[in-house]
Write an enzyme that holds these catalytic residues in place. Structure first.
Site, PDB file in Angstrom:
ATOM      1  CG  HIS A  14      42.988 126.582 -21.670  1.00  0.00           C
ATOM      2  ND1 HIS A  14      44.088 126.519 -20.849  1.00  0.00           N
ATOM      3  CD2 HIS A  14      42.851 127.892 -22.007  1.00  0.00           C
ATOM      4  CE1 HIS A  14      44.604 127.732 -20.710  1.00  0.00           C
ATOM      5  NE2 HIS A  14      43.861 128.585 -21.411  1.00  0.00           N
ATOM      6  CG  HIS A  16      41.168 132.770 -22.231  1.00  0.00           C
ATOM      7  ND1 HIS A  16      41.684 133.213 -21.037  1.00  0.00           N
ATOM      8  CD2 HIS A  16      42.051 131.868 -22.707  1.00  0.00           C
ATOM      9  CE1 HIS A  16      42.839 132.612 -20.811  1.00  0.00           C
ATOM     10  NE2 HIS A  16      43.092 131.786 -21.806  1.00  0.00           N
ATOM     11  CG  LEU A  17      33.682 131.798 -22.308  1.00  0.00           C
ATOM     12  CD1 LEU A  17      32.532 131.227 -21.487  1.00  0.00           C
ATOM     13  CD2 LEU A  17      33.309 131.821 -23.789  1.00  0.00           C
ATOM     14  NE  ARG A  18      39.692 137.690 -23.384  1.00  0.00           N
ATOM     15  CZ  ARG A  18      40.877 137.150 -23.162  1.00  0.00           C
ATOM     16  NH1 ARG A  18      41.206 136.697 -21.962  1.00  0.00           N
ATOM     17  NH2 ARG A  18      41.762 137.040 -24.127  1.00  0.00           N
ATOM     18  CE  LYS A 100      46.148 128.592 -16.373  1.00  0.00           C
ATOM     19  NZ  LYS A 100      45.798 128.561 -17.754  1.00  0.00           N
ATOM     20  CG  HIS A 137      50.530 129.999 -18.570  1.00  0.00           C
ATOM     21  ND1 HIS A 137      49.786 130.514 -19.617  1.00  0.00           N
ATOM     22  CD2 HIS A 137      51.823 130.256 -18.884  1.00  0.00           C
ATOM     23  CE1 HIS A 137      50.600 131.059 -20.515  1.00  0.00           C
ATOM     24  NE2 HIS A 137      51.834 130.923 -20.086  1.00  0.00           N
ATOM     25  CG  HIS A 175      48.305 126.732 -23.022  1.00  0.00           C
ATOM     26  ND1 HIS A 175      49.476 126.797 -22.319  1.00  0.00           N
ATOM     27  CD2 HIS A 175      47.473 127.664 -22.480  1.00  0.00           C
ATOM     28  CE1 HIS A 175      49.379 127.721 -21.398  1.00  0.00           C
ATOM     29  NE2 HIS A 175      48.165 128.259 -21.464  1.00  0.00           N
ATOM     30  CG  ASP A 248      44.965 129.474 -24.586  1.00  0.00           C
ATOM     31  OD1 ASP A 248      44.224 130.140 -23.839  1.00  0.00           O
ATOM     32  OD2 ASP A 248      46.186 129.668 -24.684  1.00  0.00           O
ATOM     33  CG  HIS A 252      43.225 139.802 -26.875  1.00  0.00           C
ATOM     34  ND1 HIS A 252      43.296 140.390 -25.633  1.00  0.00           N
ATOM     35  CD2 HIS A 252      43.810 138.593 -26.751  1.00  0.00           C
ATOM     36  CE1 HIS A 252      43.915 139.569 -24.789  1.00  0.00           C
ATOM     37  NE2 HIS A 252      44.227 138.468 -25.444  1.00  0.00           N
ATOM     38  CB  ALA A 264      49.496 136.855 -25.773  1.00  0.00           C
TER      39      ALA A 264
HETATM   40  O1  DOR Z   1      47.751 133.727 -25.668  1.00  0.00           O
HETATM   41  C1  DOR Z   1      47.222 133.730 -24.579  1.00  0.00           C
HETATM   42  N1  DOR Z   1      46.129 134.484 -24.312  1.00  0.00           N
HETATM   43  N2  DOR Z   1      47.753 132.982 -23.616  1.00  0.00           N
HETATM   44  C2  DOR Z   1      47.311 133.034 -22.354  1.00  0.00           C
HETATM   45  O2  DOR Z   1      47.846 132.330 -21.530  1.00  0.00           O
HETATM   46  C3  DOR Z   1      46.250 133.987 -21.965  1.00  0.00           C
HETATM   47  C4  DOR Z   1      45.411 134.320 -23.110  1.00  0.00           C
HETATM   48  C5  DOR Z   1      44.494 135.511 -22.864  1.00  0.00           C
HETATM   49  O3  DOR Z   1      43.902 135.590 -21.804  1.00  0.00           O
HETATM   50  O4  DOR Z   1      44.376 136.332 -23.773  1.00  0.00           O
HETATM   51 ZN    ZN Z   2      44.665 130.465 -21.853  1.00  0.00          ZN
END
Ligand code: DOR
Ligand code: ZN
Length: 346
Positions: A14, A16-18, A100, A137, A175, A248, A252, A264
């Site tokens: 799991h 996130h790479l953006r 997802k 999620h 998660h 996860d 950011h 988040a």
């Molecule tokens: O904390 C989180 N950030 N939870 C998520 O489900 C998404 C993720 C994000 O994309 O930043």
């Molecule tokens: Zn996530």
């Protein structure tokens, strides 16, 4: 004392790479240690169709530095208008590994998520039929449900009824952050597994709120009470193959985290394996680390384990990890476990 530990190369189930400059900045942090990762589709706009997933996969591979070996395992973002045939074709081609499900409004970029599961019944039936896993999620978004209860209420009111309706659907509860989540996964003997993040094994809600608000520990699902963290640690280190790593890791930029309405997400790609070695050593379970990071995930997803290995080394002095990484979009703070870590990846 064990001072080196060699395991099969791990995967992150799991991540996130953006996109764009952020992708370029964060991808090497994962690819250095991990062979594969399940790539979250919550871009703006989200990755909804097979064609979008193919284009995103190509952008990830184009951003991979020369000489690094990494395979993105793509997912589709489920919406109420997702076409079951598009999912089936993408899965049959090997283009996607999973789909997802974000309940609408549950987290970052989830506005196009699902409001009513009845509206996706056809896609879910198709996924059950073809064996395509659904990553969930697991939080309700109802205003009246307390944010610390949203996972437990989701299990009772959404996840369990869904699994009873469609027992053949292969589900990954993403998660998990509660003892309720651990117990629920253990109660199922088939078609259910859960990912656990590194940070939820190391922090509880005090880390976020005591002594001033710490935005870099804020993520969703939010970290819970200590009793829940302890249950997660027992599950992760138990050797039970229904539990495996999904970091996860969710970058950011610092201005977006350190704000009146901070985003988040915890960015842990840089030091995850060292932190996990610390956790597993503390639990007297270093021999279970390989299962959690490298064996249980492939087994559940029906994929081969990686051929390569990764070696962790324990030092006599604490390791200094970078406090933040620089990306073309700005600085991103690295997860601070809040204690000394003596492990590093060789
Ligand atoms: O904390 C989180 N950030 N939870 C998520 O489900 C998404 C993720 C994000 O994309 O930043
Ligand atoms: Zn996530």
């Amino acid at each position: 004392m064990t001072d080196t530990l060699t395991i099969r190369r791990p995967d992150d189930w799991h991540l996130h790479l953006r996109d764009g400059e952020m992708l370029k900045g964060v991808l090497p942090e994962t690819a250095r240690d991990f062979a594969r990762a399940i790539i979250m589709p919550n871009l703006v706009p989200p990755i909804v169709t097979a064609a979008e997933a193919a284009a995103y996969r190509d952008r990830i591979l184009a951003a991979l530095p020369e000489g690094m070996d990494f395979q993105p395992l793509m997912t589709l973002y489920l919406t109420e208008s997702t076409d079951p045939q598009d999912v089936a074709a993408a899965h049959a081609d090997g283009l996607i590994t999973a789909v997802k499900l974000y309940p609408a409004g549950a987290t970052t970029n989830s506005a196009s998520g699902v409001r009513d599961l009845d509206n996706i019944q056809k896609v879910l039936e198709k996924m059950a039929e073809i064996g395509c896993p659904l990553c969930i999620h697991g939080e309700v978004t109802t205003d009246t449900v307390d944010i610390f209860d949203r996972e437990a209420v989701f299990i009772e009111t959404v996840l369990d009824p869904l699994r009873r309706r469609l027992p053949e659907l292969r589900v990954v509860s993403e998660h998990i952050t509660t003892k309720n989540g651990v117990d629920y996964v253990k109660s199922a003997n088939r078609n259910l597994a859960a990912t656990i993040t590194t940070h939820h094994l190391m922090i509880n809600r005090n880390h976020i709120l005591v002594g001033g608000i710490k935005p870099h520990y804020y993520c969703l699902p939010v970290a819970k009470r200590e009793v829940h963290r302890l249950a997660l640690r027992v599950a992760a280190t138990s050797g039970d193959s229904r539990f495996f790593l999904g970091t996860d890791s969710a970058p950011h930029t610092d201005p977006n985290k350190e704000s009146a309405c901070g985003c988040a997400g915890v960015f842990s790609a840089t030091n995850t394996m060292a932190c996990l070695a610390h956790v597993f050593e503390q639990e007297g379970a270093l021999d279970q680390l390989e299962g959690f990071t490298s064996l249980h995930g492939p087994a559940y997803y029906g994929l081969p384990v990686n051929v390569g290995t990764l070696t962790l080394k324990k030092h006599t002095h604490p390791i200094k990890f970078p406090a933040r990484i620089e990306t073309g979009e700005g600085p991103v703070t690295v997860f601070d476990p809040g204690l000394d870590i003596y492990w590093s990846v060789e």
